[in-house]
Design a protein around this motif. Structure first.
Motif, PDB file in Angstrom:
ATOM      1  N   UNK A  27       0.843  -1.199   0.000  1.00 17.32           N
ATOM      2  CA  UNK A  27       0.000   0.000   0.000  1.00 17.32           C
ATOM      3  C   UNK A  27       0.877   1.247   0.000  1.00 17.32           C
ATOM      4  N   UNK A  28       1.964   1.200   0.763  1.00 20.42           N
ATOM      5  CA  UNK A  28       2.907   2.324   0.752  1.00 20.42           C
ATOM      6  C   UNK A  28       3.496   2.517  -0.636  1.00 20.42           C
ATOM      7  N   UNK A  29       3.881   1.414  -1.264  1.00 17.31           N
ATOM      8  CA  UNK A  29       4.422   1.486  -2.620  1.00 17.31           C
ATOM      9  C   UNK A  29       3.424   2.135  -3.578  1.00 17.31           C
ATOM     10  N   UNK A  30       2.164   1.691  -3.534  1.00 17.44           N
ATOM     11  CA  UNK A  30       1.160   2.221  -4.454  1.00 17.44           C
ATOM     12  C   UNK A  30       0.740   3.638  -4.095  1.00 17.44           C
ATOM     13  N   UNK A  31       0.964   4.054  -2.849  1.00 15.13           N
ATOM     14  CA  UNK A  31       0.648   5.442  -2.498  1.00 15.13           C
ATOM     15  C   UNK A  31       1.645   6.413  -3.117  1.00 15.13           C
ATOM     16  N   UNK A  32       2.728   5.899  -3.654  1.00 13.59           N
ATOM     17  CA  UNK A  32       3.634   6.710  -4.461  1.00 13.59           C
ATOM     18  C   UNK A  32       3.353   6.538  -5.946  1.00 13.59           C
ATOM     19  N   UNK A  33       3.079   5.300  -6.349  1.00 18.61           N
ATOM     20  CA  UNK A  33       2.844   5.025  -7.765  1.00 18.61           C
ATOM     21  C   UNK A  33       1.561   5.671  -8.276  1.00 18.61           C
ATOM     22  N   UNK A  34       0.508   5.658  -7.465  1.00 13.51           N
ATOM     23  CA  UNK A  34      -0.760   6.214  -7.927  1.00 13.51           C
ATOM     24  C   UNK A  34      -0.689   7.727  -8.142  1.00 13.51           C
ATOM     25  N   UNK A  35      -0.143   8.515  -7.193  1.00 14.36           N
ATOM     26  CA  UNK A  35       0.023   9.944  -7.479  1.00 14.36           C
ATOM     27  C   UNK A  35       0.864  10.205  -8.719  1.00 14.36           C
ATOM     28  N   UNK A  36       1.902   9.402  -8.925  1.00 15.27           N
ATOM     29  CA  UNK A  36       2.706   9.566 -10.131  1.00 15.27           C
ATOM     30  C   UNK A  36       1.867   9.291 -11.378  1.00 15.27           C
ATOM     31  N   UNK A  37       1.043   8.239 -11.306  1.00 11.13           N
ATOM     32  CA  UNK A  37       0.179   7.928 -12.452  1.00 11.13           C
ATOM     33  C   UNK A  37      -0.804   9.068 -12.708  1.00 11.13           C
ATOM     34  N   UNK A  38      -1.413   9.596 -11.618  1.00 11.88           N
ATOM     35  CA  UNK A  38      -2.337  10.716 -11.788  1.00 11.88           C
ATOM     36  C   UNK A  38      -1.643  11.905 -12.442  1.00 11.88           C
ATOM     37  N   UNK A  39      -0.420  12.173 -11.983  1.00 14.78           N
ATOM     38  CA  UNK A  39       0.310  13.347 -12.489  1.00 14.78           C
ATOM     39  C   UNK A  39       0.716  13.169 -13.947  1.00 14.78           C
ATOM     40  N   UNK A  40       1.199  11.990 -14.307  1.00 16.86           N
ATOM     41  CA  UNK A  40       1.655  11.776 -15.680  1.00 16.86           C
ATOM     42  C   UNK A  40       0.488  11.640 -16.657  1.00 16.86           C
TER      43      UNK A  40
END
Length: 228
Positions: A17-30
């Protein structure tokens, strides 16, 4: 490789969940709208600490593999300290003058390095709690430094709350509430389970992960929605 105990498995899975809490914001931003580079760096650093959270509990919980447990613990909490340092720098850039940043950024960087070095020494020497709560758990030096940096970032935001768009303030309050909740959960040991199934350290991972998502939402309202 031995099977993980129940609490170890819970800690490892929630580390994702910690990993995806970084990946998801990056996905939203890109995929939608980029945030300033300083915040993109924060999201990338969350991904890094998510990886180390998984490896600590997956490889170093009870019978460490690929190295000793102190090494995995250093990477986990040490990378968390770096995340909070990056948030402090981003908050300084968002709200504070260049004159303030000239001394505050080097000071924050120095304190981050001190905290990481102290954490490394403490884990290598298998040190004890800096702030103890008996059999319940406590905070070791690295965790204490992490909390101090998180508190500093929170203060930096609230000092400049008049500069924050009104629509974003409830989200900052949500981030703060999740931080306080996570702080309380983090007092428990990794293996502390409250009957019948509340694995407190694993729950802390989830609260922290949603805190990072709320932080992205707070930024998105400030940087994107306010321009609409």
């Amino acid at each position: 490789m031995d099977q993980l105990p129940n609490f170890g498995l819970a800690n490892t899975i929630t580390g994702f969940a910690t990993l995806f809490s970084g990946l998801m914001p990056l996905a939203f931003c890109y995929l939608v709208d980029r945030h300033p580079p300083r915040w993109m760096l924060v999201y990338w650093l969350i991904v890094v600490t998510g990886v180390f959270t998984i490896t600590l509990h997956g490889f170093g919980e009870t019978n460490p593999v690929f190295g000793q447990r102190w090494f995995w613990a250093f990477l986990d909490t040490g990378s968390n300290i770096v995340v909070t340092w990056a948030i402090v720098l981003a908050a300084l850039a968002d709200f504070y003058s260049s004159d303030t940043q000239k001394w505050a950024r080097p000071l924050a960087t120095f304190l981050m390095l001190v905290g990481v070095a102290w954490h490394f020494y403490d884990r290598y020497m298998s040190g004890s709690y800096l702030i103890g709560f008996g059999q319940w758990g406590g905070f070791k030096p690295g965790q204490s430094w992490l909390i101090a940096f998180s508190l500093a970032a929170t203060i930096l935001f609230y000092v400049k709350r008049k500069s924050i768009p009104p629509r974003a303030m409830p989200l900052l309050q949500l981030v703060t509430a999740l931080f306080v909740c996570g702080l309380l959960l983090a007092t428990a040991k990794n293996d502390n389970i409250v009957y019948p199934f509340l694995s407190l350290h694993a729950l802390w991972h989830l609260v922290g992960a949603f805190g990072f998502i709320a932080l992205w939402a707070f930024n998105d309202v400030r940087f994107v929605k306010s321009k609409a």
